[in-house]
Design a protein around this motif. Structure first.
Motif, PDB file in Angstrom:
ATOM      1  N   ASP A 105      -5.009  -7.533   4.006  1.00  0.00           N
ATOM      2  CA  ASP A 105      -5.116  -7.892   2.588  1.00  0.00           C
ATOM      3  C   ASP A 105      -4.294  -9.141   2.279  1.00  0.00           C
ATOM      4  O   ASP A 105      -4.700  -9.974   1.468  1.00  0.00           O
ATOM      5  N   GLN A 142     -12.191   1.811  -2.794  1.00  0.00           N
ATOM      6  CA  GLN A 142     -12.355   3.168  -3.296  1.00  0.00           C
ATOM      7  C   GLN A 142     -13.833   3.523  -3.471  1.00  0.00           C
ATOM      8  O   GLN A 142     -14.266   4.628  -3.123  1.00  0.00           O
ATOM      9  N   ILE A 197      -6.561  -8.404  -6.069  1.00  0.00           N
ATOM     10  CA  ILE A 197      -6.147  -7.257  -5.265  1.00  0.00           C
ATOM     11  C   ILE A 197      -6.654  -5.958  -5.888  1.00  0.00           C
ATOM     12  O   ILE A 197      -7.106  -5.046  -5.180  1.00  0.00           O
ATOM     13  N   ASN A 198      -6.610  -5.860  -7.206  1.00  0.00           N
ATOM     14  CA  ASN A 198      -7.145  -4.676  -7.875  1.00  0.00           C
ATOM     15  C   ASN A 198      -8.645  -4.540  -7.629  1.00  0.00           C
ATOM     16  O   ASN A 198      -9.166  -3.427  -7.463  1.00  0.00           O
ATOM     17  N   SER A 225      -9.114  -3.211  -4.226  1.00  0.00           N
ATOM     18  CA  SER A 225      -8.800  -1.788  -4.215  1.00  0.00           C
ATOM     19  C   SER A 225      -9.951  -0.963  -4.778  1.00  0.00           C
ATOM     20  O   SER A 225     -10.314   0.085  -4.229  1.00  0.00           O
ATOM     21  N   ARG A 226     -10.555  -1.457  -5.871  1.00  0.00           N
ATOM     22  CA  ARG A 226     -11.696  -0.728  -6.453  1.00  0.00           C
ATOM     23  C   ARG A 226     -12.875  -0.711  -5.489  1.00  0.00           C
ATOM     24  O   ARG A 226     -13.559   0.307  -5.347  1.00  0.00           O
ATOM     25  N   SER A 268      -0.014  -4.366   3.907  1.00  0.00           N
ATOM     26  CA  SER A 268      -1.301  -4.508   4.574  1.00  0.00           C
ATOM     27  C   SER A 268      -1.499  -5.970   4.937  1.00  0.00           C
ATOM     28  O   SER A 268      -1.702  -6.817   4.075  1.00  0.00           O
ATOM     29  N   GLN A 308      -3.857   6.591  -1.301  1.00  0.00           N
ATOM     30  CA  GLN A 308      -3.548   5.204  -0.996  1.00  0.00           C
ATOM     31  C   GLN A 308      -3.776   4.352  -2.240  1.00  0.00           C
ATOM     32  O   GLN A 308      -4.856   4.370  -2.820  1.00  0.00           O
ATOM     33  N   SER A 309      -2.739   3.616  -2.613  1.00  0.00           N
ATOM     34  CA  SER A 309      -2.804   2.750  -3.788  1.00  0.00           C
ATOM     35  C   SER A 309      -2.380   1.343  -3.381  1.00  0.00           C
ATOM     36  O   SER A 309      -1.248   1.127  -2.979  1.00  0.00           O
ATOM     37  N   ARG A 310      -3.303   0.401  -3.456  1.00  0.00           N
ATOM     38  CA  ARG A 310      -3.044  -0.994  -3.089  1.00  0.00           C
ATOM     39  C   ARG A 310      -2.702  -1.775  -4.359  1.00  0.00           C
ATOM     40  O   ARG A 310      -3.423  -1.703  -5.354  1.00  0.00           O
ATOM     41  N   TYR A 311      -1.608  -2.525  -4.306  1.00  0.00           N
ATOM     42  CA  TYR A 311      -1.203  -3.293  -5.479  1.00  0.00           C
ATOM     43  C   TYR A 311      -0.418  -4.514  -5.021  1.00  0.00           C
ATOM     44  O   TYR A 311       0.042  -4.594  -3.870  1.00  0.00           O
ATOM     45  N   THR A 338       0.850  -1.182   0.000  1.00  0.00           N
ATOM     46  CA  THR A 338       0.000   0.000   0.000  1.00  0.00           C
ATOM     47  C   THR A 338       0.881   1.225   0.000  1.00  0.00           C
ATOM     48  O   THR A 338       1.649   1.457   0.941  1.00  0.00           O
TER      49      THR A 338
END
Length: 406
Positions: free
Chosen positions: A106, A209, A201-202, A205-206, A103, A356-359, A83
């Motif tokens: 996650d 958001q 995971i994407n 994240s969506r 994270s 915050q960007s989760r990848y 993250t």
């Protein structure tokens, strides 16, 4: 002298020794020695059981492992959920913000997803796991190969045999070892697993958001609709009354009323002067009085317009219109304030989501094997032999324990 000593010594030598009787020794019954051991049926049974329990399985396993078991190649991949938080310039200058972190929640979700039927079905639809894990020369390996007629539940069980998952909860790192009968197939499956985990995971994240901005979006839509209603009501009021701003018209009307009152005062002064300086039947007096009446009528009409007349004289008095207009203005201003607040909250939520960007970060890309590492033939044979020996030894101990009790 010398002869006398010799005779004396000879006499001492010839004197007999005194005999002392030996003490009494207890007598024991001595059994005859044991006869040599002979082969009995139980010995043959133990030998046969050792052959059947230890030797035969080990021999069969060795024959299968070295003659029929197909070589398996392993592809390894490692990844973790990261993250990244983008901080403001002040925070960066202060050095108090951590730019990147993991994270754990996650990662726990991803670890559970790796053993799920959903992932197995997606990877199977993508690369055909059934064909990959059943592709052995001439179908010679029914133990380590997958039966293509199996169900998704069977494929999930075989997945657990072919996929080795190592999860370090402290660091949040996940390492996978994917096996197949061909090194390229193992690499293909590993890449498919990595892609599906990245997609999951994407998706998380969506969803996060959308959850973060859904509430503010709903509030913004309500504020926009409320502002539209307030502005529409104000427009309808203006169309109905043909007045853009009653407050401005009221000021104009008050100015006109002041002007009329000034003219009335001038007319009254002029009339008084005529009365004092002319005859009573002078037509100028009549004209002055007529002018005073007209001005009074006009003043009364203007006062009614402003709502300064008697109650109930006019429903469209400016006081009523101004009251309605001010109420509509208050509604519009409140709607504008609510809209501004909702828009600011929505923009803040969007900015927080962008921070915050989760990848999924792969620290080990899928590898291509150059030699077969599985099945571990010596290890399997050793464990099988050791297990058979211990089983045979326990059975022997149990047998002799019951035999000694009889």
């Amino acid at each position: 002298m010398a002869d006398g000593r010799t005779d004396q010594n000879a006499a001492q030598v010839q004197e007999p020794l005194a005999f002392k009787p030996a003490p009494d020794i207890p007598q024991f019954d001595v059994r005859p020695p044991a006869r040599p051991a002979r082969t009995r049926r139980r010995h043959a049974f133990l030998l046969l059981s050792f052959i059947w329990i230890v030797v035969a399985p080990a021999l069969a396993a060795s024959i299968y492992l070295w003659s029929r078991a197909a070589d398996q190649y392993a592809s390894r991949v490692g990844f973790s959920v990261r993250t990244e938080e983008k901080a403001s310039a002040i925070e960066l200058l202060g050095g108090i913000t951590e730019l990147s972190g993991s994270s754990s929640s996650d990662t726990d979700i991803l670890f559970a997803y790796l053993s799920s039927q959903e992932l197995v079905a997606k990877v199977d639809a993508r690369v055909d796991l059934r064909a990959i894990w059943s592709r052995v020369p001439d179908g010679q390996d029914p133990i380590f190969a997958f039966d293509t007629s199996g169900t998704i539940e069977d494929l999930l069980k075989h997945w657990d045999r072919k996929i080795n998952i190592v999860y370090d909860s402290g660091t949040g790192l996940i390492d996978l070892e994917i096996r197949a009968f061909d090194p390229q197939d193992a690499l293909t499956v590993a890449q498919a697993v990595l892609d599906e985990c990245t997609a999951m995971i994407n998706s998380l994240s969506r969803i996060a958001q959308q959850d973060a901005i859904r509430f503010t979006q709903e509030e913004l839509e309500k504020a926009v609709e409320r502002l539209k209603v307030a502005r529409r009501a104000l427009t309808q009021f203006r169309n109905r009354t043909q007045i853009v701003d009653p407050s401005i018209d009221t000021q104009n009307q008050m100015g006109l009323l002041v002007t009329l009152q000034q003219q009335l005062a001038d007319a009254l002064i002029e009339s008084d002067l005529l009365v004092d300086t002319t005859r009573a039947n002078d037509p100028r007096i009549t004209q002055a009085n007529r002018r005073i009446e007209v001005i009074n009528a006009r003043i009364a009409s203007e006062r009614r317009k402003l709502g300064l007349g008697e109650e109930g004289e006019s429903s469209n008095a400016f006081a009523t219109l101004v009251g309605q207009y001010e109420g509509l203005i208050v509604d519009r201003e409140f709607a504008e304030l609510a809209y501004t607040t909702a828009l600011a909250a929505h923009d803040s939520a969007l900015a927080e989501v962008r921070k915050q960007s989760r990848y999924l970060a792969a620290h080990v890309k899928p590898t291509l094997a150059e030699r077969a590492e599985y099945p571990e033939r010596i290890k399997i044979l050793s464990l099988l032999t050791l297990f058979g020996f211990f089983s045979w030894a326990i059975l022997c101990l149990v047998y002799y324990s019951f035999r000694d009790r009889r």
